[in-house]
Design an enzyme around this catalytic site. Structure first.
Site, PDB file in Angstrom:
ATOM      1  N   SER A   4       1.085 -43.826   3.489  1.00 36.36           N
ATOM      2  CA  SER A   4       2.296 -43.122   3.890  1.00 36.36           C
ATOM      3  C   SER A   4       2.159 -42.522   5.286  1.00 36.36           C
ATOM      4  CB  SER A   4       2.598 -42.000   2.894  1.00 36.36           C
ATOM      5  OG  SER A   4       3.652 -41.184   3.357  1.00 36.36           O
ATOM      6  N   TYR A  27       8.713 -43.912   7.911  1.00 36.71           N
ATOM      7  CA  TYR A  27      10.030 -43.286   7.890  1.00 36.71           C
ATOM      8  C   TYR A  27      10.568 -43.333   9.321  1.00 36.71           C
ATOM      9  CZ  TYR A  27       8.724 -41.374   3.316  1.00 36.71           C
ATOM     10  OH  TYR A  27       8.332 -41.229   2.008  1.00 36.71           O
ATOM     11  N   THR A  53      10.764 -47.317   4.673  1.00 38.66           N
ATOM     12  CA  THR A  53      11.361 -46.576   3.566  1.00 38.66           C
ATOM     13  C   THR A  53      12.849 -46.379   3.839  1.00 38.66           C
ATOM     14  OG1 THR A  53       9.268 -45.392   3.339  1.00 38.66           O
ATOM     15  CG2 THR A  53      11.167 -44.503   2.154  1.00 38.66           C
ATOM     16  N   LYS A 128      11.442 -50.990   1.568  1.00 38.43           N
ATOM     17  CA  LYS A 128      11.087 -50.311   0.320  1.00 38.43           C
ATOM     18  C   LYS A 128      12.210 -49.370  -0.107  1.00 38.43           C
ATOM     19  CE  LYS A 128       7.619 -47.097  -1.564  1.00 38.43           C
ATOM     20  NZ  LYS A 128       8.509 -45.932  -1.814  1.00 38.43           N
ATOM     21  N   HIS A 152      11.484 -44.621  -5.531  1.00 40.65           N
ATOM     22  CA  HIS A 152      10.728 -43.514  -4.946  1.00 40.65           C
ATOM     23  C   HIS A 152      10.133 -42.610  -6.036  1.00 40.65           C
ATOM     24  CE1 HIS A 152      10.262 -42.043  -0.699  1.00 40.65           C
ATOM     25  NE2 HIS A 152       9.623 -41.095  -1.356  1.00 40.65           N
TER      26      HIS A 152
END
Length: 268
Positions: A4, A27, A53, A128, A152
């Site tokens: 992440s 992100y 994401t 995703k 998520h």
């Protein structure tokens, strides 16, 4: 392994641990220069794909974080952002990452951003957070190299379907043009078998790894991965499957299937 953006270990630290296939979960932030810097670092560190994401333009109402007054301990920071012009790290406060995400995430995220990412990296881009056929088709049209069916961890929006329930719809929409992966709710080897039978190209797991790491460290993670592998192989053997190619849709009965003879492995 998918790392992440919001990890407490940097891409460089993770890359230094040894060989392995690693993806970088990204992100999209208001400051696109920050995005460029993160992608470049992931590339230099040998990561093989960018996982974009798409279900978090805003952070969901995570009541467990609010109830538990979740904050990062003072000795931990979001390492990937150290040295970047992204504001002070002490903005991460109650309720957890909410204020940080709200202040930095680009809420205007759209399919155009997939095409923009393709201009700054040659790495394949996996999208995703897709749980519908419509979004699967849009992701492919935008140039996604793969799709991860994900809700998520059920932490973004209440009442969205379980990923195993959404998987087949997405697989059918993809029509084999890109691989479709699944995450969420995988707790046993039988879960892996069911996902593959419904068309998934592969499976990602999260909480079992985190829980086993907390309980027994590295040895715990090795144990849980071996448990999943053993359960999966046993499921294959008892279902008469000698290879992955022999796992088919006929091994699964779902509530939306027309009535047929008994003998399938599982009912979802």
């Amino acid at each position: 392994m998918t790392l992440s953006s919001w990890t407490t270990s940097s891409v460089e630290e993770v890359a230094s641990t040894g060989p392995g296939i690693r993806f970088f979960q990204l992100y999209v932030y208001k400051d696109r220069n920050v995005v460029v810097q993160l992608v470049r670092r992931a590339e230099r560190a040998g990561f093989k794909a960018i996982v974009l994401t798409v279900d978090t333009p805003r952070l969901g109402r995570r009541e467990a974080d609010i109830k538990n007054r979740f904050t990062l301990p003072p000795y931990l920071t979001l390492k990937n952002f150290e040295g970047l012009d992204l504001g002070k790290m002490d903005r991460i406060n109650d309720p957890g990452l909410a204020s940080y995400a709200a202040s930095q995430n680009d809420q205007s995220l759209s399919w155009k951003d997939v095409k923009w990412l393709q201009t700054i990296t040659s790495l394949p881009i996996l999208v995703k957070g897709v749980i519908t056929a419509e979004d699967a088709r849009l992701a492919i049209q935008a140039g996604a190299a793969g799709i991860i069916v994900s809700n998520h961890g059920a932490r973004q929006l209440d009442y969205v379907p379980a990923t195993i329930m959404a998987l087949e719809e997405v697989v059918k929409a993809a029509q084999g043009r890109v691989p479709v992966f699944l995450d969420g709710g995988v707790r046993r080897g039988t879960d892996v078998f069911k996902a593959l039978a419904l068309g998934a190209s592969g499976i990602f797991i999260g909480r079992p790894v985190v829980f086993s790491l907390a309980a027994e460290g590295e040895a715990g993670v090795r144990k849980v991965l071996q448990m999943l592998r053993d359960e999966f192989e046993l499921t294959m053997a008892l279902s008469g499957c000698r290879s992955l190619k022999e796992i088919t849709r006929n091994h699964i009965v779902t509530d939306w299937d027309p009535p047929r003879a008994a003998g399938a492995l599982a009912r979802l």
